[in-house]
Design a protein around this motif. Structure first.
Motif, PDB file in Angstrom:
ATOM      1  N   ARG A 180     -30.652  41.807 -69.744  1.00  0.00           N
ATOM      2  CA  ARG A 180     -30.533  43.265 -69.233  1.00  0.00           C
ATOM      3  C   ARG A 180     -29.692  43.863 -70.698  1.00  0.00           C
ATOM      4  O   ARG A 180     -28.476  43.497 -71.020  1.00  0.00           O
ATOM      5  N   TYR A 198     -19.097  50.480 -61.404  1.00  0.00           N
ATOM      6  CA  TYR A 198     -19.960  50.150 -62.671  1.00  0.00           C
ATOM      7  C   TYR A 198     -20.897  50.955 -63.201  1.00  0.00           C
ATOM      8  O   TYR A 198     -21.748  51.325 -62.366  1.00  0.00           O
ATOM      9  N   GLN A 256     -29.139  51.445 -69.836  1.00  0.00           N
ATOM     10  CA  GLN A 256     -30.008  50.253 -70.034  1.00  0.00           C
ATOM     11  C   GLN A 256     -31.330  50.644 -70.729  1.00  0.00           C
ATOM     12  O   GLN A 256     -31.687  51.648 -70.336  1.00  0.00           O
ATOM     13  N   HIS A 301     -34.324  38.693 -60.982  1.00  0.00           N
ATOM     14  CA  HIS A 301     -33.149  37.800 -60.336  1.00  0.00           C
ATOM     15  C   HIS A 301     -32.780  38.691 -59.133  1.00  0.00           C
ATOM     16  O   HIS A 301     -33.084  39.874 -58.813  1.00  0.00           O
ATOM     17  N   HIS A 347     -29.007  39.350 -56.723  1.00  0.00           N
ATOM     18  CA  HIS A 347     -27.369  39.165 -56.881  1.00  0.00           C
ATOM     19  C   HIS A 347     -26.686  39.815 -55.658  1.00  0.00           C
ATOM     20  O   HIS A 347     -27.424  40.636 -55.048  1.00  0.00           O
ATOM     21  N   ARG A 391     -30.544  52.619 -60.000  1.00  0.00           N
ATOM     22  CA  ARG A 391     -31.057  52.960 -61.532  1.00  0.00           C
ATOM     23  C   ARG A 391     -31.278  54.537 -61.225  1.00  0.00           C
ATOM     24  O   ARG A 391     -32.075  55.000 -60.351  1.00  0.00           O
ATOM     25  N   HIS A 446     -35.466  41.534 -58.234  1.00  0.00           N
ATOM     26  CA  HIS A 446     -35.692  42.925 -58.819  1.00  0.00           C
ATOM     27  C   HIS A 446     -35.934  42.382 -60.320  1.00  0.00           C
ATOM     28  O   HIS A 446     -35.280  41.528 -60.856  1.00  0.00           O
ATOM     29  N   HIS A 459     -37.683  44.133 -64.251  1.00  0.00           N
ATOM     30  CA  HIS A 459     -38.201  45.394 -65.029  1.00  0.00           C
ATOM     31  C   HIS A 459     -39.439  45.218 -66.000  1.00  0.00           C
ATOM     32  O   HIS A 459     -39.143  44.253 -66.780  1.00  0.00           O
ATOM     33  N   ASP A 493     -27.543  52.349 -64.770  1.00  0.00           N
ATOM     34  CA  ASP A 493     -27.482  51.621 -63.866  1.00  0.00           C
ATOM     35  C   ASP A 493     -26.089  51.793 -63.142  1.00  0.00           C
ATOM     36  O   ASP A 493     -25.027  52.086 -63.819  1.00  0.00           O
TER      37      ASP A 493
HETATM   38  C1  1HN Z   1     -28.300  44.013 -63.499  1.00  0.00           C
HETATM   39  O1  1HN Z   1     -28.708  42.978 -62.643  1.00  0.00           O
HETATM   40  C2  1HN Z   1     -28.937  44.839 -63.863  1.00  0.00           C
HETATM   41  O2  1HN Z   1     -30.773  44.009 -62.843  1.00  0.00           O
HETATM   42  C3  1HN Z   1     -28.338  45.908 -64.724  1.00  0.00           C
HETATM   43  O3  1HN Z   1     -30.933  45.539 -64.470  1.00  0.00           O
HETATM   44  C4  1HN Z   1     -27.009  45.753 -64.881  1.00  0.00           C
HETATM   45  C5  1HN Z   1     -25.036  44.913 -64.435  1.00  0.00           C
HETATM   46  C6  1HN Z   1     -24.036  43.809 -63.963  1.00  0.00           C
HETATM   47  C7  1HN Z   1     -24.537  42.650 -63.262  1.00  0.00           C
HETATM   48  C8  1HN Z   1     -26.209  42.758 -62.820  1.00  0.00           C
HETATM   49  C9  1HN Z   1     -30.424  44.971 -63.787  1.00  0.00           C
HETATM   50  C10 1HN Z   1     -26.165  44.779 -64.187  1.00  0.00           C
HETATM   51  C11 1HN Z   1     -26.783  44.019 -63.546  1.00  0.00           C
END
Ligand code: 1HN
Length: 349
Positions: A75, A97, A101, A112, A114, A120, A153, A155, A167
């Motif tokens: 990312r 956070y 991006q 991935h 999490h 977004r 997810h 992109h 993000d």
């Molecule tokens: C993440 O998975 C994305 O999927 C973007 O685009 C920012 C910041 C910290 C941890 C996971 C994404 C992220 C993130």
């Protein structure tokens, strides 16, 4: 002098051999630190009012596109970090956070999932998409796309210009809880069904005649055209309404769209000044359209389109539309769902 102003005993008041013995047994006296962790009336906040200019950060983000191939980044993000927390902590507030991006034409950010929840907010560019839980979500300026906890997810980008999005994650909180981790996956198979179509009208939702959809998050993409139209209709319908604001909700339950952070869009009428009350959650403001002055806690920020700022909790925020003849539209993220669930939410007016 009230009780809470009474000075308490200091660490230095204690004999060194006593302190050494405490340390040896992993013990700490509370009273020298009590006021620090429990200050009178207003909490200590590391979150400083902070402003990030899109025009200034964009060249650095594009440069990241040249310096670091997507395979080396997964990312490609520049984190909007609050200096009050220390830049290395990568947090905008206690629970929020923020990152900008970049995805270049033809690039793919692999699948991935999490534990932290993400959304977004699309800032610039056409032709990119995010596939969430098999649903391919096109990305256009101002669209809000959810990637809630645990959902796959990835992109991709079929357009010919760079795409940038903001993000917003609850990563600082989930990390603090020692509950933050990810799992990599295979490229997703696209499945039929689009929540933004099935739930395109707030008051009428699909009837599950043959059972429920079973989806905890039935709507993943909130198109800006619809959110903007809702705001304009609300403003027109209620000319005396001061806060022309909508909340992004789960259309099945009416609850906040995600569990921890809240997401909103606010329209300021031409020339309008709006004072938001002091509430306990910290907030983030991102300007989708127009020109806005944000005043918080002695700071004043002039937001042009795509600029972002944050405000600590427990402070009133004043928003002024700098345009005398056009509305301005702001995307807001805050920590309200978290504060409400924990029972610490306050509105101090
Ligand atoms: C993440 O998975 C994305 O999927 C973007 O685009 C920012 C910041 C910290 C941890 C996971 C994404 C992220 C993130």
């Amino acid at each position: 002098m009230t009780d809470s102003d009474q000075p308490l005993g200091r660490l230095e008041d204690l004999p060194q051999d006593y302190r050494d013995e405490l340390t040896k047994q992993n013990l700490v006296p509370l009273w020298p630190s009590l006021r620090g962790v429990l200050p009178p009336k207003v909490p200590t906040r590391q979150t400083k009012p902070t402003f990030w200019s899109y025009q200034s950060l964009k060249p650095l983000l594009l440069q990241a596109g040249e310096l670091t191939p997507i395979e080396k980044a997964e990312r490609r993000v520049l984190v909007l970090a609050n200096p009050g927390h220390g830049l290395e902590k990568m947090q905008a507030s206690a629970a929020i956070y923020l990152g900008m991006q970049l995805l270049l034409p033809g690039e793919w950010a692999p699948s991935h999932r999490h534990t932290p929840n993400a959304v977004r907010m699309v800032v610039e560019g056409e032709g990119a998409w995010t596939t969430v839980d098999g649903e391919k979500c096109p990305m256009s300026r101002g669209d809000l796309i959810l990637t809630p906890t645990g959902l796959w997810h990835e992109h991709g980008h079929d357009g010919d210009q760079p795409v940038v999005w903001l993000d917003v994650l609850d990563l600082p909180l989930v990390y603090y809880m020692e509950a933050s981790y990810h799992i990599n996956g295979e490229r997703q198979t696209q499945v039929p069904g689009r929540g933004d179509r099935a739930y395109a009208r707030g008051g009428v939702v699909p009837t599950p005649v043959f059972g429920r959809s079973g989806k905890r998050y039935p709507m993943l993409r909130y198109p800006w055209v619809d959110a903007r139209a809702a705001l304009e209709a609300l403003a027109e319908d209620q000319p005396d309404l001061d806060a022309v604001q909508i909340t992004y909700v789960n259309p099945e339950t009416g609850d906040d769209a995600e569990n921890i952070l809240g997401f909103y869009a606010l329209m300021l009428r031409p020339g309008q000044t709006l004072r938001l009350p002091a509430r306990s959650p910290a907030q983030v403001f991102h300007l989708i359209e127009g020109g806005v002055e944000v005043q918080v806690f002695g700071s004043s920020f002039t937001l042009a389109e795509a600029d972002t700022c944050c405000a600590p909790g427990y402070e009133a925020v004043t928003l002024s539309n700098r345009l005398p003849d056009r509305p301005s539209f702001i995307f807001i993220a805050d920590e309200s769902p978290l504060h409400r669930k924990l029972g610490v939410y306050e509105n101090r007016g």
